[in-house]
Design a protein around this motif. Structure first.
Motif, PDB file in Angstrom:
ATOM      1  N   HIS A  46       0.848  -1.191   0.000  1.00  5.09           N
ATOM      2  CA  HIS A  46       0.000   0.000   0.000  1.00  5.09           C
ATOM      3  C   HIS A  46       0.883   1.240   0.000  1.00  5.09           C
ATOM      4  N   GLY A  47       1.448   1.581  -1.132  1.00  3.72           N
ATOM      5  CA  GLY A  47       2.364   2.705  -1.160  1.00  3.72           C
ATOM      6  C   GLY A  47       1.882   3.794  -2.102  1.00  3.72           C
ATOM      7  N   HIS A  48       2.627   4.887  -2.110  1.00  2.00           N
ATOM      8  CA  HIS A  48       2.264   6.000  -2.970  1.00  2.00           C
ATOM      9  C   HIS A  48       3.433   6.429  -3.843  1.00  2.00           C
ATOM     10  N   VAL A  49       4.353   5.488  -4.093  1.00  2.00           N
ATOM     11  CA  VAL A  49       5.426   5.780  -5.021  1.00  2.00           C
ATOM     12  C   VAL A  49       4.832   5.777  -6.430  1.00  2.00           C
ATOM     13  N   ASP A  50       5.312   6.688  -7.254  1.00  5.21           N
ATOM     14  CA  ASP A  50       4.804   6.815  -8.607  1.00  5.21           C
ATOM     15  C   ASP A  50       5.455   5.731  -9.491  1.00  5.21           C
ATOM     16  N   ASP A 105       3.108  -0.627   4.779  1.00  6.02           N
ATOM     17  CA  ASP A 105       3.513   0.777   4.859  1.00  6.02           C
ATOM     18  C   ASP A 105       2.586   1.627   3.997  1.00  6.02           C
ATOM     19  N   ASP A 106       2.744   2.918   4.092  1.00  2.00           N
ATOM     20  CA  ASP A 106       1.866   3.862   3.381  1.00  2.00           C
ATOM     21  C   ASP A 106       2.752   5.013   2.941  1.00  2.00           C
ATOM     22  N   THR A 107       3.770   4.664   2.161  1.00  8.18           N
ATOM     23  CA  THR A 107       4.893   5.564   1.944  1.00  8.18           C
ATOM     24  C   THR A 107       4.832   6.267   0.609  1.00  8.18           C
ATOM     25  N   ARG A 108       5.074   7.576   0.655  1.00 10.84           N
ATOM     26  CA  ARG A 108       5.343   8.340  -0.544  1.00 10.84           C
ATOM     27  C   ARG A 108       6.848   8.363  -0.824  1.00 10.84           C
ATOM     28  N   ALA A 109       7.623   8.259   0.270  1.00 12.70           N
ATOM     29  CA  ALA A 109       9.072   8.453   0.197  1.00 12.70           C
ATOM     30  C   ALA A 109       9.744   7.110  -0.064  1.00 12.70           C
ATOM     31  N   PHE A 110      10.154   6.895  -1.306  1.00 16.58           N
ATOM     32  CA  PHE A 110      10.683   5.594  -1.708  1.00 16.58           C
ATOM     33  C   PHE A 110      11.837   5.136  -0.824  1.00 16.58           C
ATOM     34  N   ALA A 111      12.741   6.073  -0.527  1.00 17.57           N
ATOM     35  CA  ALA A 111      13.940   5.683   0.221  1.00 17.57           C
ATOM     36  C   ALA A 111      13.638   5.297   1.659  1.00 17.57           C
ATOM     37  N   SER A 112      12.424   5.595   2.129  1.00 20.01           N
ATOM     38  CA  SER A 112      12.097   5.260   3.517  1.00 20.01           C
ATOM     39  C   SER A 112      11.482   3.868   3.648  1.00 20.01           C
ATOM     40  N   ILE A 113      11.224   3.187   2.538  1.00 21.51           N
ATOM     41  CA  ILE A 113      10.549   1.886   2.624  1.00 21.51           C
ATOM     42  C   ILE A 113      11.304   0.894   3.513  1.00 21.51           C
TER      43      ILE A 113
END
Lengths: 475, 475, 475
Positions: free
Chosen positions: A39-43, A418-426
């Motif tokens: 469940h992420g928000h990476v483009d 996770d629910d991440t926009r920030a790819f490097a934080s995965i």
């Protein structure tokens, strides 16, 4: 501070030495497992194009609403942090990214005790090899170090994807998205790795300004002329089929409330027709969005896409900020939310349907023990997602396990999502969740409420098996 | 796992070695105290007839809604677990009890981290001498072991009652119950040991389908012709007197809300008359049940029966399940509940009345520190019951002490009150509560917030003296 | 108990030895810092006149609503505790203060686990040198010891003020107060030390019985003829200017809800006129008080007084007690309160205004992580006050840090703010807060989520720098 700046191997494990020692054993089972990020928000574009990330401000500061909001809370303007303003707003946005980075680094103390601090420390040290704590003094050196790293091939998106051991990454995509990047990724053999998620929010909220345009776009992309409610349903089913064919595992629904009450077909048709004429009332809009949650459950029960529900956020609390900078800039504030009565009509119909999996998230902790765990602890369709948004934090995750496990157990949760926009934080987020779960399980072992072999198995289930199984591809 | 399967002497005590060492001392004060069980759901018949319990599925699985709901949440049908279906429902109920047991044993992992697991471990090991952890592999051997034990005289209800050191066991009985089993027990010298509790819910909720039959039954059993509100009140007072004479200490009230606002007598009469004609509205029904809580407080202030209130549960969330399997099969889900405003009219009248004791329970933790502890911390009539239902768990009890004690202290609580249907779990539940309270008190000692002698005394009060005193027989 | 009765140097620090050892280091930074007490209820007269405190019952029991309510909860009448009854109530108030003290001392066990116990222990041992635990047996000896101490000059208010190392003490004063004692204190060089706080509650709640008299008093003291809404606003601004000139740093607002929605000027005028005629409805009164919160924010944005909001208490829950003994006698009970939607209109206007500082308090813990931390974590005007009232307790403060820090950080809180009526408890409260914060910070260090140097700095900020900076004098 410790010099040089390093990550302690026991970070985020419990402080008690006896419990920590058990927690280390438990964490060792999961530390190196692949990441299932459902469940992420990476483009998808980022991975499709695989271009280098920009500069440090572009990667870490500007797009991270957690980080921006904290700096704003202490007096920075969004524009001073480089957040792009709408054309014609007359707001001058800071263009000097090094200056933005300095502002962030010199305010490092604001993040003490927050997950942002924890994630960033992990990213800077572990992913990018930074060995100095951010500060006004160290800002420039860190900026230069990061700039240098970001230019290197091993810091491109796909290289990091592999290094992070990501097995599957789900993106979030508008229901009308053409999924071009997913198609391109599939052609390159990345179709199993990067999968879309069907998010129809813009289409089911008939009172939003962009709704007519969304419906027109739905007609275009689906090839169905959406001239009424029945065509709307057909078009949505068509889009779901397209998403499913593109590898989608799930749908995602962000509503203010969890209200899910079906309308009679004739009422749904009447309201939809009013909406097309621009005449739907606020009450009709609310009823329609609640009706559509039931419809989405019905479709999921048929096509097998996992249904995710995230209610309880009042978006764009400050309308001025929303007007100038748009959504997702830190001004979304939670509100109380009710599930027991709101979801009853949906669960009455589909709560025991073998085809439905409904994953519930919350940002209101009061419902963990009162509503969510009791619902997930009896309805086979329901699973609890991981603590969401502001609650995706060390103590937030502990409170979740503490409040939910005794009623729902572990196996009615999805494991970590996770629910991440920030790819490097995965990897930072998944690693943190594994540590917190290890600590929770270790406490149960230390209190002789669980045997060690059970804790070891459960840890792997929470980190890996449950996310895989909860979001398994539709059969 | 540890082999053989045993109970650790320190189970459920705090993990920190220093705190644990104090907790051991505190727990040692209470470990062997008699059990005062003032709010249970064991059937008096069981003790009156003293017949052997059935097979393991009948004793542990089928009647335990905690256990059934967890298996249901992972896909078992209630019928597959042996839960009896209503005649004419056409549902085929599993008759092979060994098969039911196998299903339970092979799903043992679902219960990890839950109180069900903790209680069952205690029951199986301590009460029945099982030495293998349940699993698909061990299911049959455990079943045979239990079957053998249950046939022996020392596992009959009265033998276990004595072995469990139960001093008093309160049952819960409909207001119209003839108390035949209690009368019979009294004749056999068990009248002090097993006492009834007066539960008039079926009579004060005038919109329930069974209400007319209940009123007819009330007329029959009381000898008062309940043809109107005044006769209704007389009949209830008559029944309370009968219960009191049979040893009852308390009444019990399960309402959806805590609303307790008196009606004018003429309004109560009018609504009751409408209900007799089958014409009461939902709003009238709600107002009447709230009025009756005030009436019950009035009667308690006169006859000295302790008044227990358990609000905040939406019963039978899934109407299909309720239709086929009836109530209490795991589909009751909590809802938010408010006490401060709801109870004000009642407390205004009786909150400082020397004759009333009102014990408040909750399944909504948000009210511990906000409403319940502040109310119990000033109104002499009010005491807080123990954490109820899903909250009767190790971490649930800790959160209760943590949230309530600082405002209400210990002496405005009732000490431990179980709410058990499962007879064999009574000692497990009391033992667990004593351990958790020992851990809480030990922490206060370790933090130098309480002296050790105070902790030792308080532990005995919570385990034994406060339940006795809170539910003392009416003078 | 330990003999003699002493305070342990590690009290209220975490029990785990490793964490405690770090906590000791952190606490050592703050233990001797001056006290900045920006929200108290000590009467300025006490310091102006500097007369000896009365007897032990007058100092410790009668005026302390925490203490009175606990004794009431176990059956004492307010009158038996010396609480003064209204003239004409016919209630006979206990005059024997030694008897009142005995009643308190012999009920010492009721306070186990409460902050009252913790504070009193500190006061008795540390401030007054008592070395025996209160009990029926020790009551008289302690009474005599205290009586003797209170007669000595070093126990007069100003001597204690200096001994307590109080740097600034804010009182709470009606908007119509003539501030005579503050003026007198200023003449004696105590103007920086004791500052007033502007509390207009009596004037903005137009439905309270005392409102007409309050408005008349406002006219008199301000010299503005308050014949309508516009004059009302002018008079309030005049009073704020007077308070500001007298050293005030802040305003204080106690409302039942946090509702803050502006009215159009003509509506405010119309409602105010109706109120002057005694014809305002309850709905109008509520709308007006919500409007006045926005007006107060507007004035604060102009004159720089910090705005403090304390919503969510239902005052005088038992009207009989209020009728006989007046307000603040222990019968105030919290209710649920909502901030996200309620404060939106105010924050839309002033949430990013550089002149406003809005400090939010709550007695409803459910909003910490859901509403307050998200609001404070983005709006520059908003800071979170310390845990308030019943929550100003060891575990209450821990839960606050646990729930709020991960979203708001430390620097969007005000640091410790007491809310004390009991002058002698001020150092106990500040010392306890410093210990709890030391424990929280130590845990973060032990879990490697914070470096030790950061913890040491943050501790000083929370204890001293943040209260000073949060309530800095208007520029």
């Amino acid at each position: 501070m410790t010099e040089p700046w390093t990550l302690h191997p026991d970070r985020a494990l419990p402080a008690d030495p006896g419990v920590r020692s058990i927690a280390r054993q438990v964490y060792a089972q999961t530390a190196d497992l692949p990441i299932v990020s459902m469940h992420g928000h990476v483009d998808a574009r980022v991975l499709d194009e695989d271009q280098p990330f920009g500069d440090p401000a572009e990667l870490f500061v500007i797009p991270d609403h957690y980080l921006v909001r904290m700096l704003v809370s202490q007096g920075a303007g969004n524009h001073e942090l480089g957040v792009p303003a709408r054309a014609g707003s007359g707001v001058e946005v800071e263009q000097d990214h090094r200056e933005i980075w300095r502002r962030f680094a010199s305010n490092w103390r604001l993040f003490r005790g927050t997950p942002t601090r924890y994630w960033l420390e992990h990213e800077l040290v572990e992913v990018f090899g930074v060995d100095t704590r951010p500060s006004a003094k160290s800002a420039d050196a860190i900026y230069d170090h990061l700039l240098d790293a970001l230019a290197r091939p091993e810091f491109r998106p796909r290289a990091l994807f592999e290094r992070f051991r990501i097995e599957t990454l789900a993106t979030t995509d508008a229901a009308t998205d053409d999924l071009a990047h997913h198609t391109s990724l599939a052609r390159q053999g990345w179709g199993e790795k990067v999968v879309p998620t069907f998010r129809p929010d813009a289409l089911v909220h008939i009172d939003r300004p962009g709704w007519p345009a969304g419906v027109a776009e739905l007609s275009r992309v689906s090839g169905v002329d959406v001239d009424g409610y029945d065509a709307f349903i057909v078009a949505l089913e068509q889009r779901r089929a397209v998403f499913r064919a593109a590898g989608a595992r799930a749908t995602d629904h962000g509503h203010v409330s969890a209200e899910a009450t079906p309308l009679a077909d004739e009422d749904a048709r009447r309201i939809f027709a009013a909406a097309l004429r621009g005449e739907a009332t606020a009450a009709q809009a609310q009823a329609f969005s609640g009706h559509m949650l039931v419809e989405m459950a019905r479709m999921s029960s048929e096509d097998g896409l996992v249904m995710q529900l995230h209610p309880g956020v009042l978006r764009d609390h400050d309308p001025h900020i929303a007007g100038v900078f748009g959504p997702d800039t830190g001004f979304d504030i939670p509100v109380q939310v009710e599930y027991t009565r709101a979801l009853r009509p949906l669960l009455e119909r589909f709560g025991r349907h073998p085809g439905l999996r409904l994953v519930l998230f919350t940002i209101d902790e009061t419902v963990y023990s009162r509503e969510l765990a009791p619902l997930a602890g009896v309805y086979p369709a329901v699973r609890l997602g991981a603590p969401w948004w502001f609650l995706d934090s060390p103590d937030g995750m502990r409170r979740f396990r503490d409040a939910a496990t005794e009623t729902a157990g572990f196996y009615n949760t999805t494991g970590f999502v996770d629910d991440t926009r920030a790819f490097a934080s995965i990897p930072a987020r998944h690693d943190l969740a594994r540590r917190i779960d290890a600590g929770y399980l270790a406490r149960l072992v230390a209190e002789h409420r669980l045997d060690l072999d059970e804790a070891l198995e459960t840890a792997v289930d929470l980190a890996y098996e449950l996310p895989r199984e909860s979001y398994a591809p539709p059969v």
